[in-house]
Structures are given as structure tokens and as C-alpha cells.
Design an enzyme around this catalytic site. Structure first.
Site, PDB file in Angstrom:
ATOM      1  N   ASN A  50       1.480 -13.380  -4.369  1.00 16.62           N
ATOM      2  CA  ASN A  50       1.901 -12.054  -3.916  1.00 16.62           C
ATOM      3  C   ASN A  50       1.569 -11.024  -4.991  1.00 16.62           C
ATOM      4  O   ASN A  50       1.622 -11.302  -6.190  1.00 16.62           O
ATOM      5  CB  ASN A  50       3.378 -12.025  -3.509  1.00 16.62           C
ATOM      6  CG  ASN A  50       4.348 -12.425  -4.599  1.00 16.62           C
ATOM      7  OD1 ASN A  50       4.131 -13.383  -5.323  1.00 16.62           O
ATOM      8  ND2 ASN A  50       5.444 -11.697  -4.706  1.00 16.62           N
ATOM      9  N   GLU A  75       2.382  -6.918  -5.740  1.00 16.89           N
ATOM     10  CA  GLU A  75       3.154  -5.731  -5.369  1.00 16.89           C
ATOM     11  C   GLU A  75       2.623  -4.510  -6.113  1.00 16.89           C
ATOM     12  O   GLU A  75       2.064  -4.636  -7.198  1.00 16.89           O
ATOM     13  CB  GLU A  75       4.621  -5.922  -5.744  1.00 16.89           C
ATOM     14  CG  GLU A  75       5.262  -7.113  -5.076  1.00 16.89           C
ATOM     15  CD  GLU A  75       6.664  -7.413  -5.582  1.00 16.89           C
ATOM     16  OE1 GLU A  75       7.295  -8.295  -4.996  1.00 16.89           O
ATOM     17  OE2 GLU A  75       7.121  -6.789  -6.560  1.00 16.89           O
ATOM     18  N   CYS A 130       1.132 -10.345   0.554  1.00 15.62           N
ATOM     19  CA  CYS A 130       1.799 -11.629   0.380  1.00 15.62           C
ATOM     20  C   CYS A 130       0.777 -12.673  -0.071  1.00 15.62           C
ATOM     21  O   CYS A 130      -0.427 -12.518   0.136  1.00 15.62           O
ATOM     22  CB  CYS A 130       2.420 -12.079   1.695  1.00 15.62           C
ATOM     23  SG  CYS A 130       3.720 -10.993   2.319  1.00 15.62           S
ATOM     24  N   GLU A 190       0.141 -15.590   1.176  1.00 14.02           N
ATOM     25  CA  GLU A 190      -0.573 -16.185   2.299  1.00 14.02           C
ATOM     26  C   GLU A 190      -1.755 -15.315   2.720  1.00 14.02           C
ATOM     27  O   GLU A 190      -2.867 -15.796   2.923  1.00 14.02           O
ATOM     28  CB  GLU A 190       0.362 -16.387   3.496  1.00 14.02           C
ATOM     29  CG  GLU A 190       1.556 -17.279   3.213  1.00 14.02           C
ATOM     30  CD  GLU A 190       2.792 -16.508   2.753  1.00 14.02           C
ATOM     31  OE1 GLU A 190       2.689 -15.628   1.863  1.00 14.02           O
ATOM     32  OE2 GLU A 190       3.884 -16.791   3.294  1.00 14.02           O
ATOM     33  N   CYS A 249       6.287 -14.444   6.147  1.00 17.75           N
ATOM     34  CA  CYS A 249       6.844 -13.281   6.840  1.00 17.75           C
ATOM     35  C   CYS A 249       6.141 -13.089   8.192  1.00 17.75           C
ATOM     36  O   CYS A 249       5.153 -13.758   8.500  1.00 17.75           O
ATOM     37  CB  CYS A 249       6.694 -12.022   5.972  1.00 17.75           C
ATOM     38  SG  CYS A 249       5.025 -11.334   5.914  1.00 17.75           S
ATOM     39  N   CYS A 258       2.374 -12.161   7.943  1.00 12.50           N
ATOM     40  CA  CYS A 258       1.556 -13.328   7.593  1.00 12.50           C
ATOM     41  C   CYS A 258       1.409 -14.277   8.783  1.00 12.50           C
ATOM     42  O   CYS A 258       0.333 -14.827   9.013  1.00 12.50           O
ATOM     43  CB  CYS A 258       2.148 -14.059   6.395  1.00 12.50           C
ATOM     44  SG  CYS A 258       1.935 -13.153   4.848  1.00 12.50           S
TER      45      CYS A 258
END
Length: 137
Positions: A42, A44, A52, A54, A90, A93
Site C-alpha cells: 500500500n 498513501e 492498496c 492488491e 477492500c 480491490c
């Protein structure tokens, strides 16, 4: 590559997570049908967006021309801690997985003790995907 090896790659990718805002580090390892593995973590940014783990792995694979995937291993926990509960993908994803993967695509998760596997169909029932748009609905 077996599930345990794939999870080890995800745990290693997790070390590269850039998560100064959530302090939650996630790693993923995507297995292509040809045996190639792409990893992601991930990432940010200050605008509280990012990617993310994934999606990072899937987008890297797609950017390099891959489109056939078998499984993804995902591990997440607060930074500098080992996973102690499952970290499921999530909703965004899951939708990206649905775009590029079939219903039997396997998602492998860990609680730090055991691996748990679920198919994309089990994780995202009644999914809307590219096949829904074929033939005008």
C-alpha cells in the site's frame, strides 16, 4: 508456487509499505497463470488517497502485459507488527480483481498462524464485471 511461498512474498512486500497516515502496512503477491509473481504494497499520500497493495500488484502486472492470474496473497497489520487477523481486500480491490480475474481466482489471507483461502466468487458474490456489458446488458 504454493500458498505458503506466495504468502511469504506478500509478507516481504509488506515491508515496503508507505503508510505514514494510517500506519497500516499491507503487502500482496499476485500469481500469474504462467508462474510469474508481482508484488505490491500500500502507498498513501497526503491527500489521503493512494493505492492498496492488491491494486499495486495487479496494475504492475497489467502494465507489463499480463492478464491471466491464478491467486493473490494478502497480509496486513499495523506497521512494525506481525499480522494477527485476516486483512481482506477492500471493495475497490475486489472490483479490480473482478475485472481481471475469474470466479475461481483465489485470495489467500493470513492471521499470522494459518492461511485462509477464498475464491473471488466467495468474496464478491453477484459481482458486476465485463461480461455484464457484453451484448448491451
Amino acid at each position: 508456487m504454493d500458498r505458503h511461498e506466495l504468502m511469504e512474498r506478500a509478507l516481504e512486500a509488506r515491508k515496503n509499505a508507505y503508510c505514514p497516515y494510517s500506519n497500516f502496512a499491507v503487502g500482496a503477491a499476485l500469481l500469474c497463470k504462467d508462474g510469474t509473481v508481482y508484488t505490491g504494497c500500500n502507498i498513501e499520500v497526503a491527500a489521503l488517497t493512494g493505492s492498496c497493495a492488491e491494486r499495486t500488484a495487479i496494475f504492475q502486472a497489467v502494465a507489463e502485459g499480463r492478464r491471466q492470474f491464478s491467486a493473490i496473497a494478502v497480509a496486513g497489520a499495523p506497521k512494525d507488527q506481525e499480522p494477527d487477523s485476516l486483512c481482506a481486500p477492500c471493495g475497490v480491490c475486489r472490483q479490480v480483481m473482478r475485472e481481471f480475474c475469474g470466479p475461481d481466482f483465489e485470495i489467500i489471507l493470513t492471521d499470522g498462524q494459518e492461511l485462509t483461502a477464498i475464491t473471488l466468487a466467495g468474496l464478491l458474490p453477484m459481482a458486476f464485471g465485463p461480461d455484464n456489458l457484453e451484448g448491451g446488458g
